[in-house]
Scaffold this active site. Structure first.
Site, mmCIF file in Angstrom:
data_model
loop_
_atom_site.group_PDB
_atom_site.id
_atom_site.type_symbol
_atom_site.label_atom_id
_atom_site.label_comp_id
_atom_site.label_asym_id
_atom_site.label_seq_id
_atom_site.Cartn_x
_atom_site.Cartn_y
_atom_site.Cartn_z
ATOM 1 N N HIS A 41 -4.138 1.196 7.918
ATOM 2 C CA HIS A 41 -2.782 1.755 7.995
ATOM 3 C C HIS A 41 -2.666 2.978 7.071
ATOM 4 C CE1 HIS A 41 1.806 1.019 7.866
ATOM 5 N NE2 HIS A 41 1.605 1.861 6.869
ATOM 6 N N GLU A 42 -3.240 2.864 5.864
ATOM 7 C CA GLU A 42 -3.136 3.968 4.888
ATOM 8 C C GLU A 42 -4.009 5.165 5.296
ATOM 9 O OE1 GLU A 42 -0.755 3.591 3.141
ATOM 10 O OE2 GLU A 42 -0.566 1.425 2.972
ATOM 11 N N GLY A 101 0.827 -1.197 0.000
ATOM 12 C CA GLY A 101 0.000 0.000 0.000
ATOM 13 C C GLY A 101 0.862 1.247 0.000
ATOM 14 N N CYS A 157 6.219 -0.337 7.339
ATOM 15 C CA CYS A 157 5.860 0.887 6.623
ATOM 16 C C CYS A 157 7.041 1.314 5.761
ATOM 17 C CB CYS A 157 5.517 2.001 7.622
ATOM 18 S SG CYS A 157 4.995 3.536 6.834
ATOM 19 N N LEU A 158 6.750 1.670 4.515
ATOM 20 C CA LEU A 158 7.821 2.091 3.603
ATOM 21 C C LEU A 158 8.493 3.375 4.096
ATOM 22 C CD1 LEU A 158 6.056 1.385 0.185
ATOM 23 C CD2 LEU A 158 7.864 0.030 1.276
ATOM 24 N N GLN A 190 3.313 9.814 1.405
ATOM 25 C CA GLN A 190 4.594 9.088 1.390
ATOM 26 C C GLN A 190 5.446 9.440 0.171
ATOM 27 O OE1 GLN A 190 2.577 5.122 2.411
ATOM 28 N NE2 GLN A 190 4.534 4.962 3.467
ATOM 29 N N HIS A 193 -2.243 7.209 7.663
ATOM 30 C CA HIS A 193 -1.283 8.134 7.025
ATOM 31 C C HIS A 193 -1.970 9.432 6.607
ATOM 32 C CE1 HIS A 193 2.574 6.100 6.610
ATOM 33 N NE2 HIS A 193 2.034 5.016 6.082
HETATM 34 O O1 GNR Z 1 4.102 -2.606 2.347
HETATM 35 C C1 GNR Z 1 3.466 -2.489 3.396
HETATM 36 N N1 GNR Z 1 3.155 -3.599 4.093
HETATM 37 C C2 GNR Z 1 2.300 -3.591 5.165
HETATM 38 C C3 GNR Z 1 2.282 -4.709 5.978
HETATM 39 C C4 GNR Z 1 1.442 -4.756 7.060
HETATM 40 C C5 GNR Z 1 0.605 -3.710 7.342
HETATM 41 C C6 GNR Z 1 0.618 -2.583 6.556
HETATM 42 C C7 GNR Z 1 1.463 -2.518 5.478
HETATM 43 S S1 GNR Z 1 1.460 -1.130 4.468
HETATM 44 C C8 GNR Z 1 3.103 -1.155 3.903
HETATM 45 C C9 GNR Z 1 3.349 -0.063 2.887
HETATM 46 C C10 GNR Z 1 3.154 1.283 3.561
HETATM 47 O O2 GNR Z 1 3.954 1.801 4.282
HETATM 48 N N2 GNR Z 1 2.019 1.888 3.353
HETATM 49 O O3 GNR Z 1 1.764 3.059 3.945
HETATM 50 NI NI NI Z 2 2.925 3.089 5.775
#
Ligand code: GNR
Ligand code: NI
Length: 172
Positions: A136-137, A46, A94-95, A51, A140
């Site tokens: 999670h997104e 995601g 998270c990236l 980001q 953000h």
């Molecule tokens: O790549 C991602 N893997 C992930 C794994 C578990 C829960 C959430 C994520 S999102 C993350 C990419 C990211 O940072 N998205 O904001």
């Molecule tokens: Ni993230």
């Protein structure tokens, strides 16, 4: 399409509350295409627009395992309209916080209202990795990171590590 540079902790832009998109213009469509390319390149499941440094309420997700069968999903102005009482724990990453993982408890299932690239409103019910990822997104979009759901001890530890690395001009 262009791979855009990722915004990494402790960049203060990660704490911005992103703005609603409004009209889906060609600029928005280009941004979405770039987000998908950046997400697949990383690779990540995601990505939120902030980001790549754009404070707009746009999310891309692809939870498919197979690189040859991509299923990109685009969420414009997404909002959780229902969440299950049942919770699940997932080891999140998270990236924007490379190579750091932590267990986060969230609703197991969510119903999300959003607009597609055509600008029309839609709803989906998500479970599994998609449910975790979309929450999670959306975090953000509100300036919240998964580390905010961890203990203060863990959050302070990772925050300090990334602050120190940034000061030295290194990766953490
Ligand atoms: O790549 C991602 N893997 C992930 C794994 C578990 C829960 C959430 C994520 S999102 C993350 C990419 C990211 O940072 N998205 O904001
Ligand atoms: Ni993230």
């Amino acid at each position: 399409m262009t791979i855009r540079p990722l915004v990494i902790l402790p960049d203060p832009r990660l704490r911005l509350v992103s703005e609603p998109v409004g009209e889906v213009t060609s600029e928005i469509r280009t941004l979405v295409a770039d987000m998908l390319e950046t997400m697949y390149d990383a690779p990540g499941v995601g990505l939120a627009a902030i980001q790549v440094g754009v404070p707009k309420r746009i999310v891309t997700i692809d939870t498919s395992k197979d690189e040859d069968a991509r299923r990109p999903q685009i969420f414009i102005d997404p909002e959780v309209v229902w969440s299950s009482e049942e919770r699940r724990i997932y080891d999140e990453g998270c990236l924007s916080i490379p190579d750091y993982y932590g267990e986060v408890e969230r609703p197991d299932r969510v119903r999300v209202r959003f607009r597609g690239l055509d600008g029309n409103s839609q709803e989906i019910e998500a479970d599994g990795l998609l449910a975790t990822c979309i929450q999670h997104e959306i975090d953000h979009l509100n300036g919240t990171l998964f580390i905010d759901h961890l203990s203060k001890l863990k959050r302070d530890r990772v925050t300090k590590k990334f602050a120190k690395a940034a000061k030295r001009g290194e990766a953490a």
